[in-house]
Design a protein around this motif. Structure first.
Motif, PDB file in Angstrom:
ATOM      1  N   ALA A   1      64.982 -48.902-105.265  1.00 14.78           N
ATOM      2  CA  ALA A   1      66.228 -49.307-106.645  1.00 14.78           C
ATOM      3  C   ALA A   1      67.379 -48.945-104.719  1.00 14.78           C
ATOM      4  O   ALA A   1      68.176 -50.597-103.954  1.00 14.78           O
ATOM      5  CB  ALA A   1      66.890 -48.577-107.322  1.00 14.78           C
ATOM      6  N   ALA A   2      66.995 -47.731-103.682  1.00 17.33           N
ATOM      7  CA  ALA A   2      68.296 -48.072-102.057  1.00 17.33           C
ATOM      8  C   ALA A   2      67.671 -48.719-101.518  1.00 17.33           C
ATOM      9  O   ALA A   2      68.433 -49.808-100.659  1.00 17.33           O
ATOM     10  CB  ALA A   2      67.630 -46.761-101.937  1.00 17.33           C
ATOM     11  N   VAL A   3      66.336 -49.436-101.345  1.00 14.12           N
ATOM     12  CA  VAL A   3      65.688 -50.781-100.167  1.00 14.12           C
ATOM     13  C   VAL A   3      65.673 -51.697-101.381  1.00 14.12           C
ATOM     14  O   VAL A   3      66.827 -52.256-100.013  1.00 14.12           O
ATOM     15  CB  VAL A   3      64.703 -50.334-100.435  1.00 14.12           C
ATOM     16  CG1 VAL A   3      63.429 -51.459 -99.148  1.00 14.12           C
ATOM     17  CG2 VAL A   3      63.340 -48.913 -99.690  1.00 14.12           C
TER      18      VAL A   3
ATOM     19  N   SER B   1      55.815 -50.271 -86.275  1.00 12.75           N
ATOM     20  CA  SER B   1      56.702 -50.607 -87.527  1.00 12.75           C
ATOM     21  C   SER B   1      57.194 -52.189 -86.974  1.00 12.75           C
ATOM     22  O   SER B   1      57.633 -52.027 -86.583  1.00 12.75           O
ATOM     23  CB  SER B   1      57.229 -49.488 -87.046  1.00 12.75           C
ATOM     24  OG  SER B   1      58.628 -49.900 -86.754  1.00 12.75           O
ATOM     25  N   ALA B   2      57.834 -52.406 -88.582  1.00 15.52           N
ATOM     26  CA  ALA B   2      58.332 -53.391 -88.736  1.00 15.52           C
ATOM     27  C   ALA B   2      59.683 -53.920 -87.666  1.00 15.52           C
ATOM     28  O   ALA B   2      60.090 -54.539 -87.137  1.00 15.52           O
ATOM     29  CB  ALA B   2      58.673 -53.585 -90.380  1.00 15.52           C
ATOM     30  N   LEU B   3      60.161 -52.129 -87.547  1.00 20.48           N
ATOM     31  CA  LEU B   3      61.752 -51.880 -86.613  1.00 20.48           C
ATOM     32  C   LEU B   3      61.224 -52.738 -85.512  1.00 20.48           C
ATOM     33  O   LEU B   3      62.210 -53.247 -84.616  1.00 20.48           O
ATOM     34  CB  LEU B   3      61.994 -51.142 -87.170  1.00 20.48           C
ATOM     35  CG  LEU B   3      63.998 -51.000 -86.467  1.00 20.48           C
ATOM     36  CD1 LEU B   3      64.864 -51.851 -86.975  1.00 20.48           C
ATOM     37  CD2 LEU B   3      63.894 -49.210 -86.790  1.00 20.48           C
ATOM     38  N   GLU B   4      60.348 -52.015 -85.077  1.00 18.01           N
ATOM     39  CA  GLU B   4      60.116 -52.372 -83.670  1.00 18.01           C
ATOM     40  C   GLU B   4      59.337 -53.586 -83.088  1.00 18.01           C
ATOM     41  O   GLU B   4      59.388 -54.395 -82.007  1.00 18.01           O
ATOM     42  CB  GLU B   4      59.163 -51.471 -83.450  1.00 18.01           C
ATOM     43  CG  GLU B   4      59.059 -50.000 -82.935  1.00 18.01           C
ATOM     44  CD  GLU B   4      58.111 -49.053 -83.330  1.00 18.01           C
ATOM     45  OE1 GLU B   4      57.874 -49.337 -81.738  1.00 18.01           O
ATOM     46  OE2 GLU B   4      57.242 -47.772 -83.442  1.00 18.01           O
TER      47      GLU B   4
ATOM     48  N   GLY C   1      57.345 -48.781 -91.800  1.00 20.05           N
ATOM     49  CA  GLY C   1      58.391 -48.059 -91.868  1.00 20.05           C
ATOM     50  C   GLY C   1      59.364 -48.350 -92.537  1.00 20.05           C
ATOM     51  O   GLY C   1      60.798 -48.221 -91.865  1.00 20.05           O
ATOM     52  N   ILE C   2      58.894 -49.485 -93.575  1.00 24.78           N
ATOM     53  CA  ILE C   2      60.553 -49.995 -94.541  1.00 24.78           C
ATOM     54  C   ILE C   2      60.890 -49.142 -95.463  1.00 24.78           C
ATOM     55  O   ILE C   2      60.490 -49.193 -95.737  1.00 24.78           O
ATOM     56  CB  ILE C   2      60.666 -51.681 -94.854  1.00 24.78           C
ATOM     57  CG1 ILE C   2      60.303 -52.646 -93.529  1.00 24.78           C
ATOM     58  CG2 ILE C   2      62.309 -51.965 -95.425  1.00 24.78           C
ATOM     59  CD1 ILE C   2      60.052 -54.122 -94.231  1.00 24.78           C
TER      60      ILE C   2
END
Length: 258
Positions: A249-251, A164-167, A190-191
């Protein structure tokens, strides 16, 4: 094409949404995203969409549509015959109004296939080319980035060679620094609204990629269970994953919070 430069210079953060249906494309645009990546079979990691789907999405939306060109699932080492399919699909996407194409080619040793990447960049010109997450299974990310830049790609989609991009934020941050504006490094994988700001802060990236999907139930009244149409069991034939405008919209909103 000028839209690509304008998009990058006019937005503090920009969002590309990956879609595999007309409904998802319309929802993503309604949610405020700036660009679409159009594919088929997201459950397979994305495959080349059909002629009809490309035509419909390019006609029904007003934002740039980047078309994924991936002739099969599995690895990114293609035969000559498969590469010919890729080239013909690039021509068709151009003719149907795509704003650009998304590709990825590797050699057997895990290096980026520079010859084929350069060939597609030349074929697609003046459309921009994104190199996709084939990069994330390349042997050496620093070397792969330089090859992609030299080949003429304008954008790199990556999760930082992790799940994932977070990792992958440490790697993505290094790639952004190494690129130095020569190519757009676009985190993806996974964003969502809960992590996009952290990824933005830690990587200094300004362009992000997500699917922003929710599960939507089928409208079928008659539902015969236990007869799967594919090897995978989720989602089954009576639900599907669709991009949701409120999720998009939330992202976007979260990406712009300080």
């Amino acid at each position: 094409r000028g839209w690509f430069l304008r998009l990058l210079t006019n937005m503090a953060t920009s969002l590309e949404v990956c879609v595999d249906s007309l409904a998802s494309a319309l929802n993503a645009e309604k949610g405020g995203c700036h660009r679409l990546e159009l594919c088929a079979a997201l459950s397979e990691g994305g495959l080349t969409p059909s002629y009809g789907l490309i035509k419909a999405v390019c006609s029904a939306t007003t934002i740039p549509v980047m078309v994924l060109i991936r002739p099969r699932n599995g690895d990114f080492l293609y035969s000559d015959a498969e590469f010919e399919i890729v080239c013909e699909d690039v021509r068709q996407a151009m003719a149907l109004g795509a704003a650009g194409v998304v590709v990825g080619f590797l050699n057997a040793n895990g290096t980026v296939d520079a010859r084929r990447t350069q060939a597609v960049v030349a074929l697609a010109s003046p459309m921009p080319v994104t190199f996709h997450r084939a990069f994330d299974v390349a042997a050496d990310p620093k070397e792969a980035l330089e090859t992609i830049i030299a080949a003429g790609c304008k954008c790199l989609l990556t999760s930082g060679q992790t799940a994932s991009a977070l990792e992958g934020t440490p790697c993505i941050s290094q790639l952004v620094e190494q690129a130095g504006g020569r190519v757009v490094v676009m985190p993806g994988g996974g964003i969502n609204a809960s992590n996009v700001r952290r990824i933005c802060n830690e990587t200094k990236a300004t362009f992000f990629h997500c699917s922003a999907r929710k599960t939507e139930a089928s409208s079928m009244e008659h539902q015969r269970r236990g007869v799967p149409m594919s090897a995978g069991m989720f989602p089954d034939e009576f639900s599907r994953r669709v991009a949701a405008s409120d999720t998009v919209a939330a992202v976007l909103a979260a990406s712009r919070l300080e």
